[in-house]
Motif scaffolding. Structure first.
Motif, PDB file in Angstrom:
ATOM      1  N   UNK A   1       7.300  44.895 -36.780  1.00 35.16           N
ATOM      2  CA  UNK A   1       7.902  45.552 -37.944  1.00 35.16           C
ATOM      3  C   UNK A   1       7.300  46.935 -38.162  1.00 35.16           C
ATOM      4  N   UNK A   2       5.995  47.067 -37.989  1.00 35.93           N
ATOM      5  CA  UNK A   2       5.341  48.356 -38.196  1.00 35.93           C
ATOM      6  C   UNK A   2       5.693  49.336 -37.075  1.00 35.93           C
ATOM      7  N   UNK A   3       5.872  48.845 -35.869  1.00 33.52           N
ATOM      8  CA  UNK A   3       6.239  49.734 -34.756  1.00 33.52           C
ATOM      9  C   UNK A   3       7.671  50.225 -34.873  1.00 33.52           C
ATOM     10  N   UNK A   4       8.544  49.422 -35.455  1.00 29.79           N
ATOM     11  CA  UNK A   4       9.965  49.741 -35.445  1.00 29.79           C
ATOM     12  C   UNK A   4      10.496  50.327 -36.741  1.00 29.79           C
ATOM     13  N   UNK A   5       9.719  50.349 -37.811  1.00 26.85           N
ATOM     14  CA  UNK A   5      10.214  50.827 -39.098  1.00 26.85           C
ATOM     15  C   UNK A   5      10.667  52.285 -39.000  1.00 26.85           C
ATOM     16  N   UNK A   6      11.785  52.599 -39.649  1.00 25.95           N
ATOM     17  CA  UNK A   6      12.310  53.961 -39.696  1.00 25.95           C
ATOM     18  C   UNK A   6      12.271  54.445 -41.136  1.00 25.95           C
ATOM     19  N   UNK A   7      11.573  55.550 -41.358  1.00 27.50           N
ATOM     20  CA  UNK A   7      11.292  56.051 -42.711  1.00 27.50           C
ATOM     21  C   UNK A   7      11.778  57.478 -42.827  1.00 27.50           C
ATOM     22  N   UNK A   8      12.423  57.811 -43.946  1.00 27.74           N
ATOM     23  CA  UNK A   8      12.896  59.188 -44.140  1.00 27.74           C
ATOM     24  C   UNK A   8      12.660  59.652 -45.565  1.00 27.74           C
ATOM     25  N   UNK A   9      12.287  60.917 -45.694  1.00 25.34           N
ATOM     26  CA  UNK A   9      12.251  61.607 -46.981  1.00 25.34           C
ATOM     27  C   UNK A   9      13.300  62.717 -46.909  1.00 25.34           C
ATOM     28  N   UNK A  10      14.424  62.573 -47.623  1.00 29.89           N
ATOM     29  CA  UNK A  10      15.497  63.578 -47.534  1.00 29.89           C
ATOM     30  C   UNK A  10      15.233  64.829 -48.356  1.00 29.89           C
ATOM     31  N   UNK A  11      14.110  64.887 -49.064  1.00 32.43           N
ATOM     32  CA  UNK A  11      13.711  66.089 -49.812  1.00 32.43           C
ATOM     33  C   UNK A  11      12.209  66.241 -49.627  1.00 32.43           C
ATOM     34  N   UNK A  12      11.790  66.535 -48.409  1.00 35.36           N
ATOM     35  CA  UNK A  12      10.412  66.316 -47.973  1.00 35.36           C
ATOM     36  C   UNK A  12       9.382  67.210 -48.644  1.00 35.36           C
ATOM     37  N   UNK A  13       9.792  68.398 -49.124  1.00 37.80           N
ATOM     38  CA  UNK A  13       8.795  69.284 -49.729  1.00 37.80           C
ATOM     39  C   UNK A  13       7.684  69.572 -48.739  1.00 37.80           C
ATOM     40  N   UNK A  14       6.441  69.405 -49.161  1.00 37.27           N
ATOM     41  CA  UNK A  14       5.312  69.658 -48.265  1.00 37.27           C
ATOM     42  C   UNK A  14       4.919  68.427 -47.473  1.00 37.27           C
ATOM     43  N   UNK A  15       5.697  67.359 -47.566  1.00 39.01           N
ATOM     44  CA  UNK A  15       5.458  66.189 -46.724  1.00 39.01           C
ATOM     45  C   UNK A  15       4.567  65.130 -47.324  1.00 39.01           C
ATOM     46  N   UNK A  16       4.398  65.127 -48.650  1.00 41.60           N
ATOM     47  CA  UNK A  16       3.450  64.200 -49.274  1.00 41.60           C
ATOM     48  C   UNK A  16       3.799  62.739 -48.988  1.00 41.60           C
ATOM     49  N   UNK A  17       5.073  62.352 -49.147  1.00 40.82           N
ATOM     50  CA  UNK A  17       5.437  60.943 -48.971  1.00 40.82           C
ATOM     51  C   UNK A  17       5.386  60.504 -47.508  1.00 40.82           C
ATOM     52  N   UNK A  18       5.995  61.243 -46.579  1.00 41.75           N
ATOM     53  CA  UNK A  18       5.850  60.837 -45.174  1.00 41.75           C
ATOM     54  C   UNK A  18       4.395  60.821 -44.713  1.00 41.75           C
ATOM     55  N   UNK A  19       3.587  61.769 -45.225  1.00 44.67           N
ATOM     56  CA  UNK A  19       2.178  61.765 -44.863  1.00 44.67           C
ATOM     57  C   UNK A  19       1.479  60.527 -45.420  1.00 44.67           C
ATOM     58  N   UNK A  20       1.849  60.160 -46.655  1.00 49.37           N
ATOM     59  CA  UNK A  20       1.273  58.947 -47.236  1.00 49.37           C
ATOM     60  C   UNK A  20       1.627  57.723 -46.425  1.00 49.37           C
ATOM     61  N   UNK A  21       2.879  57.652 -45.947  1.00 47.77           N
ATOM     62  CA  UNK A  21       3.294  56.493 -45.155  1.00 47.77           C
ATOM     63  C   UNK A  21       2.686  56.519 -43.750  1.00 47.77           C
ATOM     64  N   UNK A  22       2.480  57.711 -43.195  1.00 47.30           N
ATOM     65  CA  UNK A  22       1.762  57.792 -41.925  1.00 47.30           C
ATOM     66  C   UNK A  22       0.379  57.168 -42.064  1.00 47.30           C
TER      67      UNK A  22
END
Length: 1015
Positions: A441-462
């Motif tokens: 599940x962790x290898x295959x999860x697909x995550x998107x932020x459609x209003x990424x700004x400086x990347x806070x949320x994708x960075x948090x999920x990374x």
């Protein structure tokens, strides 16, 4: 304490005798210091913990001093997760806070640890990394020198301030912005003198200048992180030394920085010599820099703004490098509970995002780290819980081994273990049968932020993903290879995380942070991956060009729905367009995957041209008009502000149903009715077709459309969608298409966004029809509870309904049934030219909100307003006047008085005019001024405003004529006393009204105490 003595201690390896005497005793004022530390514990890794001493602070709270000698081979600069375990021995002293040193023999971590009595897991740690002979240590010297001046009278609050990352962030940002403004101002002056430069239409500096300065400073700051890693000739002060020793200080940008950026970091070693010769750069620098790494990745690629002829005076670079050299750069992203006090990549994102022009006007606000972490964790917990449910359903007939049977109780227990796993990043024994499922599940999860700004949320999920995957790998006896963390992060970024933003500057910031996240864990310099097709510029809400829908052009038939295949192919042939086969479309996905890891500079440029040309070719096949054809030629389909091709760039994801997680802080912007996009939005989104269009509501609908079935969405947005009449469609989408998991409401008083007053909610939901009757809700005003969804659907209120509210709410008549309720009729800002403190012809006395009190008004000084500014229909009636703005901290907010006709109301008031003749207006005045009425209003209010919409919904009790008259008689007596003296004590009469109103609502003695306790 002498600051130079302190500086020398900080720059030297840790010495116990010096530390205990100079720091613990002299600086902090602890007199109970052991000459030899008391041994506490040695853990499995060989780390040894010791007790040094303790003291009471000025507030009589206990502060302990501790020391940990990290085992050989340890590195305190990187050892952060393990610190939680190292704190455990301290708990036997039951201290409120601790000053702890963690020493590895080379560097030492000086940490303030608070909330110890709450337990080691939740203790917060804030640290300075010391022991570097080249360190400047500006911040710890300034902060701790202030502690020394307290002469032993310090408090834990003083320590928290001395170890505050937020204070450093504010300080660094203010100075960074100052240098940014100075450089822009200098270029603007040159720009206006040089007639060859394009003059902007408004006479201000060209936006290209701002873009150039942001990018230049971003590159320079990025290199400060690299020199911290030792990647720039092993010199931690490489840039400062480069400037100070350069013979080219007068033209440092052109003669030194540009060769460094483009000739070294963006050029493979074997091609550098030719490029230096072609550009006529100083070849002596090439020899000096021969060991500097090729970085690839895009940050140092030339773009349009790099072609500008820019010159800057040496003084600006001298000041900039001096400023940056005075701060510690830490390559780790700080955790809210474990922060190194330095300029970290997250702070860099916050700083650069704030430099995006007109952020507030664009509805873009930087989300606090604590909320980012909460939303990321909750999204991941919900996703893994769903995967666990699917796995359990698929394997419900599979027998689990007997020895594990006893450990596993029921599904809800396993969900609890999933939560513990994500929150602690420690594998739970109860989840052992599901290890493979979790890994998959962790290898295959697909995550998107459609209003990424400086990347806070994708960075948090990374950060969450790699920690969870490491937790699984560390315990996996079957794993033959432990992936290096930098490689693991690259794998996660490539396979799991995506982002889009309309602002190019935001995308640049996000990419920079993700490059840094790889750099921090790389042992040796290596070419960085390419993020051109991972974090992309585009308008997330539009997937069309010149009115032509492009969302299906990558589908199996490849045709636009409005065209017949024959007509389309004929039109394409006339334009000389070669029709694209399904195999070619598959090749595009292959090219995108290969592009991520391309390191050859020329091959990368060619691949990007081929990818973008292919996509343009697809677009041309969609029956574009000739003028659209012309525009398309000059447009980059992978980076523009007009549209975003979701189903093209992320085709492999949508072919499998969509994303698993969508998380964002979307823009909060009202779309003007004359905006060219308004009509397009109304065609695309159901939520755009009622009332005013706010972008955040469109992002909700769009986010759900992006998700696969059972996918998870988590947003932070204004809370207005809960109750606004313009949001009925969105609410209905929530209740019919989703399962609401949790909603948290933050009031204006909570100040989620710095310098912005905005009430917001965070929401976690799942894209699935649900029969759930309840939803978990939390407010900082009322705590956590389980809310009835039918109540939420009916009222839009997410609060737990107690007995008082339930009893009051059962009455069907509302205030709006008896009164027309409206905001005061005069705009106090726009109409101020009509106001005067002198009575003239055609003027009437005017009420402002600050004139309003309970049962009386304060009219000193008296203001007059020209009647031409107000309609007679408003002021030609007796009416009740209330405040329109009332601070949430006030215990009593629904104050009201009776205004005779002939008075004008400013828009800082609310007016209530009876809808019918013969209304007993004094009875209603008493009701509005009662504690019960105030309690009901305040219970549901989360802003500093008292809006007409909120007042309209307040329930009114059934009252017979004699009951109304009884209250009206007391009100009449109060009004008489207040007329004689506005300060007259009428509290006894008001208590009598409260008693009568409690009776009308049917409240018990216990319920009355609940109301009284809140007023």
């Amino acid at each position: 304490m002498n600051i130079e003595t302190l500086r020398q201690i900080f720059k030297s390896p840790f010495d116990y005798t010096t530390y205990s005497r100079e720091i613990v005793h002299r600086l902090f004022g602890c007199h109970d210091v052991a000459s030899r530390p008391e041994w506490l514990d040695t853990n499995a890794e060989g780390d040894q913990s010791f007790f040094i001493g303790q003291m009471d602070d000025a507030d009589h709270r206990l502060l302990g001093f501790f020391y940990t000698r990290v085992a050989d081979g340890g590195d305190v600069r990187r050892k952060r997760v393990g610190l939680r375990k190292l704190i455990s021995p301290y708990l036997k002293y039951d201290v409120d806070g601790a000053i702890a040193v963690f020493d590895d023999g080379r560097h030492w971590r000086l940490s303030y640890i608070c909330d110890l009595k709450e337990g080691s897991t939740s203790a917060k740690r804030f640290s300075y990394i010391l022991g570097d002979e080249n360190g400047q240590y500006k911040t710890p010297l300034e902060r701790l020198e202030k502690v020394a001046r307290l002469n032993g009278r310090l408090t834990l609050s003083d320590l928290r301030e001395s170890f505050s990352v937020d204070a450093l962030s504010d300080e660094f940002f203010d100075e960074y912005h100052l240098h940014y403004d100075r450089i822009v101002a200098n270029l603007t002056q040159s720009y206006r003198r040089d007639v060859t430069w394009r003059v902007s239409t408004d006479g201000t500096s060209d936006t290209r200048l701002h873009d150039y300065v942001k990018k230049m400073m971003g590159r320079i700051v990025f290199l400060h992180f690299l020199q911290k890693k030792g990647w720039l000739n092993g010199n931690p002060t490489f840039l400062r030394d480069l400037f100070c020793s350069s013979p080219h200080q007068a033209d440092f940008l052109e003669q030194v920085l540009e060769p460094l950026f483009f000739g070294i970091f963006n050029t493979e070693p074997e091609q550098r010599e030719k490029l230096f010769a072609d550009e006529q750069w100083d070849e002596g620098l090439l020899k000096q820099w021969e060991r500097l790494p090729y970085l690839n990745g895009g940050l140092f690629e030339r773009d349009e703004v790099d072609e500008m002829d820019i010159r800057l005076p040496s003084s600006l670079f001298n000041d900039l490098f001096t400023f940056l050299a005075s701060y510690n750069f830490t390559v780790d992203e700080n955790d809210p509970d474990d922060a190194e006090i330095g300029v970290d990549p997250e702070m860099l994102g916050k700083i650069f995002e704030s430099l995006l022009e007109d952020n507030k006007a664009k509805g873009a606000f930087y989300t606090p780290k604590e909320i980012v972490r909460y939303m990321c964790k909750e999204s991941l917990i919900a996703y893994l819980s769903e995967q666990l449910s699917v796995n359990s359903e698929q394997n419900k007939n599979t027998k689990i081994p007997t020895d594990i049977d006893s450990q596993i109780t029921d599904h809800s227990s396993l969900i609890t273990k999933i939560r513990t796993f994500v929150e602690t990043h420690e594998m739970q024994s109860e989840l052992e049968p599901y290890r493979d499922m979790l890994n998959k599940a962790l290898r295959e999860v697909k995550i998107c932020d459609p209003a990424i700004g400086s990347g806070a949320f994708p960075m948090g999920l990374l950060n969450e993903l790699w920690r969870c995957r490491e937790a699984l790998t560390d315990h996996d006896s079957c794993s033959l290879i432990t992936v290096h963390r930098s490689q693991l992060k690259k794998e996660i970024i490539e396979n799991n995380i995506y982002g889009v933003d309309i602002e190019r500057g935001a995308i640049d910031i996000a990419r920079l942070r993700f490059w840094l996240s790889i750099v921090v864990d790389s042992d040796e310099p290596e070419a960085l991956p390419n993020f051109d097709y991972k974090f992309m510029q585009g308008n997330s809400l539009i997937e069309s060009f010149e009115g032509v829908d492009l969302s299906r052009m990558m589908s199996s038939d490849g045709q636009h729905s409005s065209l017949g295949k024959g007509r389309q192919k004929a039109g394409a042939n006339q334009l000389g367009i070669e029709f694209v086969s399904t195999d070619t479309k598959r090749n595009l996905q292959l090219m995108l995957r290969e592009y991520f890891s391309l390191t050859d500079h020329l091959k990368k440029a060619e691949a990007r041209r081929e990818i973008n040309d292919s996509v343009k070719n697809y677009i041309r096949q969609q029956d574009l008009r000739p003028e659209a054809e012309a525009r398309l030629s000059s447009l980059d389909p992978s980076a523009n502000q007009e549209f975003f091709l979701w189903h093209t760039w992320f085709k492999d994801i949508f072919d499998k149903g969509g994303f698993d997680i969508v998380v964002a802080n979307p823009p909060y912007v009202l779309v003007s009715s004359d905006d060219v996009l308004n009509l397009a939005f109304k065609r695309i989104f159901k939520t755009a077709n009622e009332g005013k269009v706010n972008l955040y509501k469109l992002f909700y609908e769009h986010g759900l459309n992006m998700l696969k079935d059972k996918g998870i969405l988590s947003y932070i947005t204004p809370n207005t969608y809960l109750t606004n009449k313009d949001s009925g469609t969105l609410r209905e989408i929530f209740f019919t298409r989703t399962k609401l998991i949790e909603i948290i409401e933050y009031t204006e008083k909570d100040k989620v966004f710095k310098n912005v007053t905005q009430a917001v909610t965070t929401i976690v939901l799942q894209k699935t029809a649900s029969n759930d009757k309840t939803v978990k809700v939390r407010t900082f005003k009322h705590g956590s509870s389980i809310c009835d969804q039918s109540e939420l659907r009916k009222t839009g209120v997410i609060l737990p309904i107690n007995n008082v509210i339930r009893k009051m709410g059962r009455f069907l008549e509302r205030l709006s049934d008896c009164f027309t309720i409206y905001q005061g009729e005069i705009n106090l800002t726009a109409k101020r030219h009509l106001f005067s403190f002198e009575k003239r012809n055609d003027t009437l006395q005017m009420w402002r909100g600050n004139n309003v009190g309970k049962y009386c008004n304060s009219s000193n000084p008296i203001e007059w307003c020209d009647v031409s500014g107000s309609k007679q229909a408003f002021y030609n009636h007796e009416r009740i006047v209330m405040q329109q703005v009332s601070n949430q901290n006030q215990p009593f907010r629904t104050k009201a008085f009776l205004s005779p006709s002939g008075y004008i109301c400013g828009n800082s008031t609310n007016g209530l005019t009876p809808k019918k003749p013969n209304v007993n207006i004094r009875y209603y005045l008493g009701l509005i001024n009662s504690k019960a009425f105030n309690y009901y209003f305040d219970y549901f209010s989360f802003t500093n405003h008292i809006t007409a919409a909120e007042l309209k919904s307040i329930p009114l009790p059934c009252a017979a004529f004699n009951q109304q008259n009884a209250i009206a008689a007391i009100v009449k007596e109060i009004l008489s006393l207040k007329k004689q003296n506005v300060n007259a004590d009428t509290s006894a009469l008001e208590r009598e009204i409260d008693r009568l109103v409690y009776g009308l609502y049917g409240l018990t003695e216990e319920e009355m105490k609940v109301v009284e306790g809140n007023v």
